[in-house]
Design a protein around this motif. Structure first.
Motif, short mmCIF file in Angstrom:
data_model
loop_
_atom_site.label_atom_id
_atom_site.label_comp_id
_atom_site.label_asym_id
_atom_site.label_seq_id
_atom_site.Cartn_x
_atom_site.Cartn_y
_atom_site.Cartn_z
N ALA A 55 0.81 -1.21 0.00
CA ALA A 55 0.00 0.00 0.00
C ALA A 55 0.84 1.26 0.00
O ALA A 55 0.37 2.33 -0.40
CB ALA A 55 -0.94 -0.01 1.20
N SER A 56 2.07 1.16 0.50
CA SER A 56 2.92 2.35 0.59
C SER A 56 3.92 2.44 -0.55
O SER A 56 4.82 3.26 -0.51
CB SER A 56 3.66 2.36 1.94
N ALA A 57 3.77 1.57 -1.56
CA ALA A 57 4.72 1.56 -2.66
C ALA A 57 4.13 2.27 -3.87
O ALA A 57 2.93 2.23 -4.12
CB ALA A 57 5.09 0.13 -3.02
N LEU A 58 5.01 2.93 -4.62
CA LEU A 58 4.62 3.61 -5.84
C LEU A 58 5.46 3.08 -6.99
O LEU A 58 6.60 2.66 -6.80
CB LEU A 58 4.80 5.12 -5.70
N SER A 59 4.92 3.12 -8.19
CA SER A 59 5.63 2.63 -9.37
C SER A 59 6.37 3.77 -10.04
O SER A 59 5.82 4.85 -10.25
CB SER A 59 4.64 2.00 -10.35
N LEU A 60 7.64 3.51 -10.37
CA LEU A 60 8.46 4.49 -11.08
C LEU A 60 8.98 3.86 -12.37
O LEU A 60 9.27 2.67 -12.41
CB LEU A 60 9.67 4.91 -10.24
N PRO A 61 9.14 4.68 -13.42
CA PRO A 61 9.76 4.16 -14.65
C PRO A 61 11.28 4.03 -14.47
O PRO A 61 11.93 4.89 -13.88
CB PRO A 61 9.44 5.23 -15.68
N ILE A 62 11.82 2.92 -14.95
CA ILE A 62 13.28 2.77 -15.03
C ILE A 62 13.71 3.27 -16.40
O ILE A 62 13.34 2.71 -17.43
CB ILE A 62 13.71 1.31 -14.83
N MET A 63 14.51 4.32 -16.41
CA MET A 63 14.88 4.99 -17.66
C MET A 63 16.22 4.51 -18.17
O MET A 63 17.08 5.29 -18.60
CB MET A 63 14.92 6.50 -17.44
#
Length: 230
Positions: A102-110
């Motif tokens: 619930a406390s995690a967010l998704s980020l793009p790996i560039m």
């Protein structure tokens, strides 16, 4: 991963080779890519050769052989997938994501960032990773990069780690930043202003500090988190 300029140059060389059987001259390359000097073309050519995309036949004028093309050119577009420019020609394996909660967010790996000799700039998303929300503060955009190299190991940043970067174009002395050098190559280094110049400092005595003019360095983000690779 190839920079946009590297992709543009590779396409130019490939197109001219297909049409005329000979590569364009350095002057023609410089004009086509709107660069100020041929030294920038030399760096791009060297980078493409090191990554196995071209081969120079020495002692022969304008003799360049195109060995392979990235997905972007094979598909006829410039919005390229970021690819591993290593000699193997194999795409980089996807990074392992943290368990989602619930406390995690998704980020793009560039793609990858050089923690060593600058090798590449950020161009496109290759994967996503879940990171703790506590790493992401404020409303600024964030992205992630896979570290390649060992120049920051004394700060605990190892080859294969994932760094979380907050997008910003300024930095304070001592910040660890993603720095784009002369618009051609990106690196992860400690930022410091020194005697009217910008110093990009490694955290490994095997690497020298690079001193550059202000107009040669563009800050693209500051490190705010690290995900260890075991």
């Amino acid at each position: 991963m190839l920079t946009r300029k590297q992709i543009e140059l590779l396409k130019l060389i490939h197109t001219r080779m297909e049409a005329d059987g000979v590569a364009p001259s350095f002057d023609e390359m410089k004009d086509a890519l709107d660069l100020r000097s041929k030294s920038g073309i030399h760096r791009l050519i060297t980078a493409l050769e090191e990554r196995g995309f071209i081969r120079r036949m020495h002692h022969r004028a304008r003799a360049i052989e195109v060995l392979k093309l990235p997905d972007a050119l094979n598909k006829g577009g410039f919005e390229a997938k970021v690819i591993d420019g290593g000699a193997s020609g194999k795409p980089a394996p996807p990074a392992q994501a943290l368990p989602v909660d619930a406390s995690a967010l998704s980020l793009p790996i560039m793609g990858r960032i050089a923690a060593g000799t600058p090798i590449e700039a950020i161009s496109a998303v290759v994967n996503d990773i879940s990171v703790p929300a506590s790493m992401l503060r404020g409303r600024a955009s964030h992205y992630a990069l896979e570290v390649q190299g060992d120049s920051m190991i004394d700060l605990g940043i190892n080859d294969g780690d994932i760094v979380v970067i907050r997008e910003q174009d300024t930095a304070d002395n001592g910040d660890i930043v993603v720095a784009l050098v002369e618009g051609l190559e990106a690196t992860l280094k400690r930022f410091r202003r020194q005697n009217g110049m910008i110093a990009l400092e490694a955290a490994n005595p095997a690497y020298e500090t690079r001193l550059l003019r202000d107009d040669q360095v563009q800050v693209q983000g500051r490190l705010v988190g690290l995900i260890r690779s075991y």
